[in-house]
Scaffold this active site. Structure first.
Site, PDB file in Angstrom:
ATOM      1  N   GLY A  35       0.756  -1.246   0.000  1.00 48.90           N
ATOM      2  CA  GLY A  35       0.000   0.000   0.000  1.00 48.90           C
ATOM      3  C   GLY A  35       0.780   1.284   0.000  1.00 48.90           C
ATOM      4  N   THR A  60       4.063   1.872  -0.237  1.00 50.82           N
ATOM      5  CA  THR A  60       5.068   1.937  -1.303  1.00 50.82           C
ATOM      6  C   THR A  60       4.403   2.263  -2.626  1.00 50.82           C
ATOM      7  OG1 THR A  60       6.515   0.378  -0.150  1.00 50.82           O
ATOM      8  CG2 THR A  60       6.865   0.639  -2.518  1.00 50.82           C
ATOM      9  N   ASP A 102       2.313  -7.688   2.117  1.00 45.62           N
ATOM     10  CA  ASP A 102       3.387  -8.582   1.689  1.00 45.62           C
ATOM     11  C   ASP A 102       2.862 -10.005   1.524  1.00 45.62           C
ATOM     12  OD1 ASP A 102       2.981  -8.697   4.439  1.00 45.62           O
ATOM     13  OD2 ASP A 102       5.090  -9.032   4.914  1.00 45.62           O
TER      14      ASP A 102
END
Length: 134
Positions: free
Chosen positions: A35, A37, A60
């Site tokens: 989100g 990043t 992740d």
């Protein structure tokens, strides 16, 4: 190619700068990211990025799931090797899945640049030979 982007907090700015530098190459591929990043990279570059949850909320793991289903071709995962993180077990799982499914992965900028140049030259098309049923 389907490219996933993940960056630890201390490496997010590096990921943004990397994506700015290689925006032309990345724009020709399907991008997804955890989100925060994804939001930062998208805002800085205008790239279209599918954004999952933040890493700490399971983003992740969402990317790991896509790796398991052979929906990711390349992972750029800028890790902070110095600071210990509570979700470091998830990091190991993610890297193990890349090994199991033969996914090229970069955990630092030097490797990311090598992979992005290989991608631009077409050197990463070997996955079609290894997994022709994709």
């Amino acid at each position: 190619m389907n490219i996933a982007l993940i960056a630890h907090d201390s490496k997010k700015e590096l990921m943004v700068q990397f994506c700015i530098a290689y925006c032309g190459i990345l724009s020709r591929h399907n991008l997804c990211a955890t989100g925060t990043t994804g939001k930062l990279v998208s805002e800085a570059t205008g790239l279209d990025i599918v954004k999952f949850l933040s890493g700490s909320q399971g983003g992740d793991q969402q990317i790991a799931s896509r790796i398991s289903y052979n929906e990711i071709d390349l992972l750029l995962f800028f890790r902070d090797p110095i600071t210990s993180k509570p979700d470091e077990i998830n990091d190991s799982t993610l890297l193990r899945l890349c090994d199991v499914h033969n996914i090229p992965v970069a955990t630092n900028i030097a490797t990311a640049e090598a992979l992005i140049h290989a991608l631009e030259r077409g050197d990463l098309d070997w996955r079609d030979i290894v997994n022709p049923v994709r």
